[in-house]
Scaffold this active site. Structure first.
Site, PDB file in Angstrom:
ATOM      1  N   HIS A   1       0.848  -1.196   0.000  1.00  0.00           N
ATOM      2  CA  HIS A   1       0.000   0.000   0.000  1.00  0.00           C
ATOM      3  C   HIS A   1       0.880   1.241   0.000  1.00  0.00           C
ATOM      4  CE1 HIS A   1      -3.440   2.602   0.717  1.00  0.00           C
ATOM      5  NE2 HIS A   1      -2.651   3.278   1.529  1.00  0.00           N
TER       6      HIS A   1
ATOM      7  N   SER B   1      -7.720   3.994   8.857  1.00  0.00           N
ATOM      8  CA  SER B   1      -8.407   3.903   7.564  1.00  0.00           C
ATOM      9  C   SER B   1      -7.670   2.947   6.635  1.00  0.00           C
ATOM     10  CB  SER B   1      -8.507   5.293   6.929  1.00  0.00           C
ATOM     11  OG  SER B   1      -9.022   5.220   5.615  1.00  0.00           O
TER      12      SER B   1
ATOM     13  N   LYS C   1      -8.769  -1.616   5.955  1.00  0.00           N
ATOM     14  CA  LYS C   1      -9.021  -2.233   4.644  1.00  0.00           C
ATOM     15  C   LYS C   1      -7.998  -3.321   4.344  1.00  0.00           C
ATOM     16  CE  LYS C   1      -8.982   1.654   2.250  1.00  0.00           C
ATOM     17  NZ  LYS C   1      -8.970   2.778   3.218  1.00  0.00           N
TER      18      LYS C   1
END
Length: 436
Positions: free
Chosen positions: A91, A192, A196
């Site tokens: 990410h 956040s 995920k």
């Protein structure tokens, strides 16, 4: 909602600088997701969190509550050729010209590791991976969980949109944070992202935390705090997580936009491409492979021998795309010319990102259409020699009226100097290792 879970109690507690209980956090997240906590109440709590912060325990409880708001995926039983396949994801916190997911995902998968890469769309000056891939004719971002599992087994790589029932609290909370000035909070950003990624079910995770003008985190101290917080959240959830802190003072590679970044990614997969894109792709690939138990592997090998490109083609075809189709070309281009001899001393990432956005490559609100062809190409890197009259940048757009605004955004962001200019040594600024 019981008296102990009244939203106003949680709001007042955080406003006064007190810790929220796990029960309060779960009640607020579940209540807001279900519509029982009003947006103005959650807005008040979010602002109190921005101003007062959260403890490490609160961040963990907040993250867990968002994960529990929806489904979780599990690929631990994934097999290929009769053997269990480890899963790893990456990410990035977002930057300008950050196309790394495109070459990185098939590269890592080409070594026999499964990469379930759930990606997003761009907002503002940072580009979205899905927007870039949708430049490829036929390619689709929506993949069901069953199809995702099948593709991971056959190809080893998938880049797709997250399903709506994966951490739905985060989607609803982010929309509220975006319109209430409560985005800039390390606890809220960390929870956040990690809610995920943990819900996605990957066994290992590598984070690319950007630092600089084109990144959300502008200075190293904040970036390191964010990275360390996310690495700890991953460890708490049993996901082996490490992070690289990388430079985003200047844009990455030589392109910012959609189709132009796909083209540059293909150069990398073919064994070429800009040195900084190759460096960062290889560094993240090494982290991901090491996390998967493949130590001392040279990621550049499968870029040079074509195996990464083969995996790319299989991945694109599996999602309906044509890897041989030409990428869309812009109707209009405009060159920014050097006004003196010298060396490129400044190419500000935020200025380039805003220019690409204004040309049509980005969106100002979720759901807005973007242009596949819009973007910025720069023809020199920091420290490179340039000549007067030589093109420094080329602007791409389908709407000529957008060029003036893009040029205004670039004003002051590009500088050529006569005196010597040192080249940046590396995009890699620091590393936060996995816990334990």
């Amino acid at each position: 909602m019981t008296a102990s879970l009244e939203p106003v109690d949680a709001i007042l507690a955080k406003k006064d600088g007190r810790e929220l209980t796990g029960e309060q956090i779960r009640g607020m997240i579940a209540g807001f997701t279900a519509g029982d906590v009003a947006p103005e109440q959650m807005s008040a709590l979010l602002m109190a969190i921005v101003l007062r912060g959260m403890t490490r325990r609160e961040i963990g409880d907040w993250t867990a509550a968002m994960i529990d708001s929806g489904i979780t995926m599990d690929f631990s039983d994934l097999r290929r050729g009769g053997r269990r396949v480890p899963t790893v994801d990456k990410h990035s916190t977002g930057g300008v010209g950050d196309k790394i997911t495109l070459p990185l995902t098939p590269l890592v998968a080409s070594y026999g590791v499964a990469v379930p890469q759930l990606s997003g769309r761009g907002l503002g000056h940072t580009g979205g991976t899905l927007d870039k891939l949708e430049c490829i004719p036929g390619w689709r971002a929506e993949v069901s969980v069953d199809a995702m599992r099948s593709q991971l087994g056959r190809v080893g790589a998938v880049i797709c949109a997250a399903t709506a029932d994966l951490a739905p609290a985060d989607r609803k909370l982010y929309a509220l944070r975006d319109v209430t000035g409560t985005v800039a909070s390390i606890p809220l950003i960390a929870s956040s992202i990690m809610s995920k990624k943990i819900a996605e079910g990957t066994q290992s995770l590598v984070l690319d935390v950007k630092v600089g003008s084109g990144a959300f985190m502008k200075d190293m101290a904040d970036a390191r705090e964010l990275a360390e917080t996310m690495v700890a959240l991953g460890a708490d959830a049993g996901v082996r997580t490490s992070a690289l802190l990388t430079d985003m003072a200047t844009p990455l590679g030589r392109t910012a936009g959609n189709a132009v970044e796909v083209a540059e990614s293909l150069e990398v997969l073919a064994g070429g491409g800009p040195a900084d894109v190759v460096e960062l792709t290889a560094a993240l690939a090494s982290e991901m492979l090491d996390a998967s138990g493949m130590h001392d592997v040279d990621p550049l090998r499968n870029l040079a021998n074509g195996k990464a490109m083969d995996t790319w083609r299989s991945m694109i075809e599996a999602q309906g795309g044509d890897p041989d189709a030409p990428l869309p070309a812009p109707r209009c281009t405009h060159e920014v010319i050097a006004d003196r001899d010298g060396r490129l001393a400044r190419l500000d990432a935020l200025a380039v990102g805003q220019a690409a956005w204004l040309l049509g490559a980005g969106r100002s609100r979720p759901g807005q259409a973007v242009s596949a062809t819009a973007g910025v190409v720069w023809h020199a890197a920091i420290g490179d020699q340039v000549r007067r009259g030589q093109p420094l940048l080329t602007l791409h757009t389908d709407d000529e009226t957008r060029i003036e605004g893009a040029l205004a955004a670039l004003d002051g962001g590009v500088d050529v100097r006569v005196e010597p200019v040192s080249r940046p040594a590396s995009r890699i600024l620091d590393r936060v290792p996995a816990a334990g």
